[in-house]
Design a protein around this motif. Structure first.
Motif, PDB file in Angstrom:
ATOM      1  N   PRO A  39      -8.128 -14.738  -0.913  1.00  0.00           N
ATOM      2  CA  PRO A  39      -7.929 -13.347  -1.332  1.00  0.00           C
ATOM      3  C   PRO A  39      -6.692 -13.250  -2.232  1.00  0.00           C
ATOM      4  O   PRO A  39      -5.702 -13.950  -2.010  1.00  0.00           O
ATOM      5  CB  PRO A  39      -7.702 -12.607  -0.008  1.00  0.00           C
ATOM      6  CG  PRO A  39      -8.396 -13.440   1.009  1.00  0.00           C
ATOM      7  CD  PRO A  39      -8.212 -14.862   0.550  1.00  0.00           C
ATOM      8  N   ARG A  40      -6.797 -12.399  -3.261  1.00  0.00           N
ATOM      9  CA  ARG A  40      -5.624 -12.215  -4.137  1.00  0.00           C
ATOM     10  C   ARG A  40      -4.524 -11.478  -3.374  1.00  0.00           C
ATOM     11  O   ARG A  40      -3.356 -11.706  -3.598  1.00  0.00           O
ATOM     12  CB  ARG A  40      -6.001 -11.431  -5.396  1.00  0.00           C
ATOM     13  CG  ARG A  40      -7.148 -12.029  -6.192  1.00  0.00           C
ATOM     14  CD  ARG A  40      -6.848 -13.456  -6.644  1.00  0.00           C
ATOM     15  NE  ARG A  40      -8.017 -14.047  -7.277  1.00  0.00           N
ATOM     16  CZ  ARG A  40      -8.220 -14.067  -8.596  1.00  0.00           C
ATOM     17  NH1 ARG A  40      -7.305 -13.574  -9.409  1.00  0.00           N
ATOM     18  NH2 ARG A  40      -9.325 -14.592  -9.094  1.00  0.00           N
ATOM     19  N   PHE A  41      -4.951 -10.568  -2.521  1.00  0.00           N
ATOM     20  CA  PHE A  41      -3.980  -9.866  -1.674  1.00  0.00           C
ATOM     21  C   PHE A  41      -4.683  -9.458  -0.387  1.00  0.00           C
ATOM     22  O   PHE A  41      -5.911  -9.294  -0.362  1.00  0.00           O
ATOM     23  CB  PHE A  41      -3.390  -8.639  -2.389  1.00  0.00           C
ATOM     24  CG  PHE A  41      -4.405  -7.584  -2.727  1.00  0.00           C
ATOM     25  CD1 PHE A  41      -4.712  -6.583  -1.821  1.00  0.00           C
ATOM     26  CD2 PHE A  41      -5.061  -7.607  -3.950  1.00  0.00           C
ATOM     27  CE1 PHE A  41      -5.662  -5.618  -2.119  1.00  0.00           C
ATOM     28  CE2 PHE A  41      -6.018  -6.647  -4.257  1.00  0.00           C
ATOM     29  CZ  PHE A  41      -6.319  -5.650  -3.347  1.00  0.00           C
ATOM     30  N   SER A  42      -3.902  -9.327   0.675  1.00  0.00           N
ATOM     31  CA  SER A  42      -4.436  -8.834   1.943  1.00  0.00           C
ATOM     32  C   SER A  42      -3.449  -7.837   2.520  1.00  0.00           C
ATOM     33  O   SER A  42      -2.253  -8.125   2.596  1.00  0.00           O
ATOM     34  CB  SER A  42      -4.670  -9.990   2.921  1.00  0.00           C
ATOM     35  OG  SER A  42      -5.856 -10.678   2.574  1.00  0.00           O
ATOM     36  N   ILE A  43      -3.971  -6.690   2.899  1.00  0.00           N
ATOM     37  CA  ILE A  43      -3.142  -5.635   3.463  1.00  0.00           C
ATOM     38  C   ILE A  43      -3.405  -5.582   4.963  1.00  0.00           C
ATOM     39  O   ILE A  43      -4.551  -5.468   5.389  1.00  0.00           O
ATOM     40  CB  ILE A  43      -3.453  -4.277   2.792  1.00  0.00           C
ATOM     41  CG1 ILE A  43      -3.322  -4.412   1.263  1.00  0.00           C
ATOM     42  CG2 ILE A  43      -2.515  -3.198   3.332  1.00  0.00           C
ATOM     43  CD1 ILE A  43      -3.634  -3.147   0.492  1.00  0.00           C
ATOM     44  N   LEU A  44      -2.346  -5.707   5.749  1.00  0.00           N
ATOM     45  CA  LEU A  44      -2.482  -5.734   7.209  1.00  0.00           C
ATOM     46  C   LEU A  44      -1.595  -4.637   7.794  1.00  0.00           C
ATOM     47  O   LEU A  44      -0.366  -4.721   7.719  1.00  0.00           O
ATOM     48  CB  LEU A  44      -2.022  -7.096   7.771  1.00  0.00           C
ATOM     49  CG  LEU A  44      -2.926  -8.323   7.575  1.00  0.00           C
ATOM     50  CD1 LEU A  44      -2.973  -8.778   6.128  1.00  0.00           C
ATOM     51  CD2 LEU A  44      -2.466  -9.476   8.456  1.00  0.00           C
ATOM     52  N   ASN A  45      -2.212  -3.636   8.345  1.00  0.00           N
ATOM     53  CA  ASN A  45      -1.461  -2.585   9.028  1.00  0.00           C
ATOM     54  C   ASN A  45      -1.892  -2.573  10.490  1.00  0.00           C
ATOM     55  O   ASN A  45      -3.022  -2.188  10.801  1.00  0.00           O
ATOM     56  CB  ASN A  45      -1.734  -1.232   8.359  1.00  0.00           C
ATOM     57  CG  ASN A  45      -0.981  -0.108   9.053  1.00  0.00           C
ATOM     58  OD1 ASN A  45      -0.484  -0.270  10.167  1.00  0.00           O
ATOM     59  ND2 ASN A  45      -0.907   1.031   8.392  1.00  0.00           N
ATOM     60  N   PRO A  46      -1.009  -2.984  11.398  1.00  0.00           N
ATOM     61  CA  PRO A  46      -1.379  -3.077  12.814  1.00  0.00           C
ATOM     62  C   PRO A  46      -1.948  -1.778  13.373  1.00  0.00           C
ATOM     63  O   PRO A  46      -2.734  -1.810  14.328  1.00  0.00           O
ATOM     64  CB  PRO A  46      -0.055  -3.450  13.492  1.00  0.00           C
ATOM     65  CG  PRO A  46       0.725  -4.164  12.432  1.00  0.00           C
ATOM     66  CD  PRO A  46       0.360  -3.478  11.153  1.00  0.00           C
ATOM     67  N   GLU A  47      -1.584  -0.635  12.803  1.00  0.00           N
ATOM     68  CA  GLU A  47      -2.111   0.641  13.297  1.00  0.00           C
ATOM     69  C   GLU A  47      -3.639   0.703  13.245  1.00  0.00           C
ATOM     70  O   GLU A  47      -4.248   1.410  14.033  1.00  0.00           O
ATOM     71  CB  GLU A  47      -1.533   1.808  12.479  1.00  0.00           C
ATOM     72  CG  GLU A  47      -0.052   2.017  12.708  1.00  0.00           C
ATOM     73  CD  GLU A  47       0.519   3.109  11.807  1.00  0.00           C
ATOM     74  OE1 GLU A  47       1.508   3.737  12.211  1.00  0.00           O
ATOM     75  OE2 GLU A  47      -0.014   3.333  10.698  1.00  0.00           O
ATOM     76  N   TRP A  48      -4.237  -0.015  12.293  1.00  0.00           N
ATOM     77  CA  TRP A  48      -5.691   0.028  12.167  1.00  0.00           C
ATOM     78  C   TRP A  48      -6.399  -0.615  13.359  1.00  0.00           C
ATOM     79  O   TRP A  48      -7.614  -0.479  13.513  1.00  0.00           O
ATOM     80  CB  TRP A  48      -6.158  -0.677  10.887  1.00  0.00           C
ATOM     81  CG  TRP A  48      -5.556  -0.113   9.633  1.00  0.00           C
ATOM     82  CD1 TRP A  48      -5.082   1.157   9.447  1.00  0.00           C
ATOM     83  CD2 TRP A  48      -5.343  -0.793   8.395  1.00  0.00           C
ATOM     84  NE1 TRP A  48      -4.593   1.294   8.170  1.00  0.00           N
ATOM     85  CE2 TRP A  48      -4.738   0.118   7.502  1.00  0.00           C
ATOM     86  CE3 TRP A  48      -5.611  -2.098   7.948  1.00  0.00           C
ATOM     87  CZ2 TRP A  48      -4.402  -0.225   6.192  1.00  0.00           C
ATOM     88  CZ3 TRP A  48      -5.278  -2.440   6.645  1.00  0.00           C
ATOM     89  CH2 TRP A  48      -4.671  -1.517   5.788  1.00  0.00           C
ATOM     90  N   CYS A  49      -5.644  -1.344  14.179  1.00  0.00           N
ATOM     91  CA  CYS A  49      -6.257  -2.050  15.310  1.00  0.00           C
ATOM     92  C   CYS A  49      -6.218  -1.253  16.600  1.00  0.00           C
ATOM     93  O   CYS A  49      -6.812  -1.664  17.597  1.00  0.00           O
ATOM     94  CB  CYS A  49      -5.537  -3.380  15.531  1.00  0.00           C
ATOM     95  SG  CYS A  49      -5.408  -4.403  14.066  1.00  0.00           S
ATOM     96  N   PHE A  50      -5.516  -0.119  16.590  1.00  0.00           N
ATOM     97  CA  PHE A  50      -5.271   0.616  17.837  1.00  0.00           C
ATOM     98  C   PHE A  50      -6.558   0.994  18.578  1.00  0.00           C
ATOM     99  O   PHE A  50      -6.555   1.097  19.791  1.00  0.00           O
ATOM    100  CB  PHE A  50      -4.470   1.897  17.567  1.00  0.00           C
ATOM    101  CG  PHE A  50      -3.017   1.668  17.234  1.00  0.00           C
ATOM    102  CD1 PHE A  50      -2.460   0.392  17.230  1.00  0.00           C
ATOM    103  CD2 PHE A  50      -2.195   2.740  16.917  1.00  0.00           C
ATOM    104  CE1 PHE A  50      -1.117   0.186  16.912  1.00  0.00           C
ATOM    105  CE2 PHE A  50      -0.854   2.549  16.611  1.00  0.00           C
ATOM    106  CZ  PHE A  50      -0.312   1.274  16.603  1.00  0.00           C
ATOM    107  N   THR A  51      -7.638   1.224  17.829  1.00  0.00           N
ATOM    108  CA  THR A  51      -8.862   1.702  18.479  1.00  0.00           C
ATOM    109  C   THR A  51      -9.890   0.606  18.730  1.00  0.00           C
ATOM    110  O   THR A  51     -11.034   0.895  19.076  1.00  0.00           O
ATOM    111  CB  THR A  51      -9.510   2.804  17.616  1.00  0.00           C
ATOM    112  OG1 THR A  51      -9.772   2.258  16.317  1.00  0.00           O
ATOM    113  CG2 THR A  51      -8.594   4.011  17.481  1.00  0.00           C
ATOM    114  N   LEU A  52      -9.512  -0.648  18.557  1.00  0.00           N
ATOM    115  CA  LEU A  52     -10.458  -1.741  18.801  1.00  0.00           C
ATOM    116  C   LEU A  52     -10.842  -1.805  20.273  1.00  0.00           C
ATOM    117  O   LEU A  52      -9.993  -1.657  21.153  1.00  0.00           O
ATOM    118  CB  LEU A  52      -9.838  -3.088  18.425  1.00  0.00           C
ATOM    119  CG  LEU A  52      -9.899  -3.529  16.966  1.00  0.00           C
ATOM    120  CD1 LEU A  52      -9.147  -4.861  16.811  1.00  0.00           C
ATOM    121  CD2 LEU A  52     -11.324  -3.672  16.493  1.00  0.00           C
TER     122      LEU A  52
END
Lengths: 390, 390
Positions: free
Chosen positions: A170-183
């Motif tokens: 990937p040219r870039f990867s954006i990781l925001n832990p908040e997106w995992c809260f509802t897993l």
């Protein structure tokens, strides 16, 4: 230490609010962008809309293709390739977990290819170009966000095959832990199990001495063991999620294991399981890996003892190294159970009936071996499946 | 954990024989190449000739500029810029240690610039282009082989200033531990001290929690502590050198410390020393860092206790954490002495006379503070120099 070449150009943007950079990043690579995703979760929680808006604000035209399933299918990849060609799409954003990212990489490979994309996965062709891929990671697990690899399942025959090439970093990867809260908890556990497996595949090596990377991998494993229970107990704990998400990314970007040759037999053995039974990859690994360990324990007992003591905190029994090593395997199984993972085939409702067939298939009817630490033939693999039964 | 952006595109080619790839790598970036080096050691041991031959065999025209000294000088950089412009050189190979690489990066920045290259180091200009740089590393120390940074000394005023930018990441770096076999013991010790300092600058942070990267940095420090004595005892031990060289590269490529803010005051405090007295950077750091630690010990005693226990194996005194922490500092000083490094200014023949002047200069006459862990003013820095006296 082995001689090695290391290269990983993926730009990692990590933390709260980093999605604001999506549009400006993507605009460096294209003007018409496909947002590729899996379930409707990203639609329902608003992440898709925010991503699309951010892309449009940066002047990009946005297309979408959802529906990626775990063990991503070749048929959807082919649909994506057609969609890209028809609309002159020049950039792909994967919004999801490893399956979505792997699917996006396959589409990126297929668009400029003059033959079916499956040829890359069969090993009968090499790419000379690929569309640029960016990712927004919502499930820490596969590590595909900063790897050059993609695994796709061809429904025609249940074949699950991987392919790796520098063009699909990937040219870039954006990781925001908040997106995992509802897993869901099961997905968290399966993801953690996959990350643990990525670290262990690299750890069990014949390269020696590999002192720095042994310690780095142990550091990552210990972190994982300490943070996953915290994440499961407090799914909105940003700090704990940050550690888990970062560990997942570093576990598979090849930085911690330079100069080593990893094993990877357990991954291949698991691929047969998920190819045939559609098992969640991380759950399958939690079942296969301890059985593999029992099978290869005596190849280098010292490595298993070190792993038990340094990673699992087993008190060394200096007069019984085998017992020390086996306590490490027990600790690993107890950990897997504690994070909701199965450790036997029985728990996956898989019986003895297809084990030999899978072992034969994994080795292409005995024409190849699996794994580098101890090369395994069909008989070995059959024994490992049997050890995993219950 | 802090939000962060990480990007490091340097390709690392590591191990015996990897110099065979020099020509094919360089040919991807240019046709006329400057080989930049320091002392005549690389001429005498044949490394320069092998590199030049490999480059010519790949169809490149080879120019040369030697004479880089520790604390690389702006005047030689300016000579290099002129040489490149005059001959339309389009690629630079740094053959040497950190000073050579930093000098090569400065030349790479200066060639396309319309003003003096020193403006970048003064912070009054930003580059929009730079020539591609490749490196062949012969001294593990500075980490410049995979960093985006360069430190140059302007003889006019003894100013030592650093500059960092993505444009000066080396495109590739070739590391063959065999090239280090003939290094003098003092240079080995000074290099190891620099590597240790790179890890410690990152370790002492206010970002919290930073569990994974704490453990990764500890893993690297422990490896360093265990391998340097082996390298000094057996300078032809390829395995031990491999660990040291890899640790040096990873200590400064920013992969092990994502999400943290390092301190870096000790580096700045040392820069004044080497600017005024031409002290070897690693030796200066071995003197400055323990004094800095004494000065900031109580800012976060827990971090120093952790460091003492996890890195130096100090037995924790649970009822006296300060003693535990101080034992860590003692262990660090004992390690520095054991690898031939000074731990006091006295050993560098530096007395008390210029200490306040240096502290004033380091802070631009009190207009700025140094360091992030504890911001230090001129009085703090003067106290640290004084603590380092003997």
């Amino acid at each position: 230490m082995n001689t090695f070449s290391f290269y990983n150009p993926t730009r990692i943007l990590f933390g709260r609010g980093m999605e604001e950079h999506l549009g400006s990043q993507a605009a460096q690579y294209g003007t018409k962008v496909l947002v590729h995703f899996g379930s409707n979760r990203v639609k329902e929680n608003g992440l898709f809309d925010r991503a699309a808006e951010n892309l449009r604000n940066a002047g990009l035209e946005v297309f979408e293709l959802g529906g990626v399933k775990p063990n991503p299918r070749l048929s959807l990849v082919e649909q994506g390739i057609e969609l890209c060609r028809r609309n002159n799409i020049d950039c792909i954003i994967a919004l999801g977990g490893g399956s979505v990212i792997d699917s996006a990489k396959a589409i990126a490979l297929g668009v400029p290819a003059e033959h079916t994309v499956w040829e890359f996965y069969q090993g009968t062709a090499q790419p000379s170009a690929a569309l640029p891929v960016g990712t927004m990671l919502t499930i820490p697990a596969a590590g595909s966000e900063s790897s050059n690899a993609s695994v796709i399942t061809n429904e025609d025959g249940g074949l699950k095959r991987g392919f790796g090439h520098e063009l699909i970093y990937p040219r870039f990867s954006i990781l925001n832990p908040e997106w995992c809260f509802t897993l869901p908890a099961y997905q968290i556990g399966a993801g953690a199990s996959d990350i643990m497996a990525h670290l262990m595949e690299r750890y069990f090596t014949n390269a020696a001495p590999v002192e720095l990377t042994d310690r780095l991998l142990e550091a990552a494993m210990k972190t994982l063991i300490s943070v996953v229970p915290r994440v499961l107990a407090e799914p909105h704990n940003y700090d704990a999620w940050s550690e888990l998400m970062l560990t997942g990314q570093m576990a598979h970007n090849n930085a911690l294991d330079v100069g080593r040759t990893g094993d990877w037999a357990s991954h291949d053995i698991e691929h047969e399981l998920s190819g045939m039974y559609d098992v969640t990859h991380g759950a399958g690994l939690a079942v296969v890996f301890p059985a593999w360990m029992q099978h290869v324990l005596h190849h280098n007992l010292g490595r298993f003892v070190r792993w038990a003591v340094e990673v699992w905190g087993v008190e060394p029994d200096y007069f019984n190294p085998e017992l020390t090593a086996r306590r490490g395997i027990q600790a690993y199984k107890a950990f897997s159970r504690s994070i909701g993972m199965p450790v036997t085939l029985k728990e996956l409702n898989i019986g003895a009936e297809s084990l030999y067939k899978m072992a034969e298939k994994a080795t292409d009817r005995g024409t190849r071996t699996l794994g580098n630490y101890v090369p395994l033939g069909a008989e070995d693999i059959y024994r490992i499946y049997t050890l995993a039964l219950e």
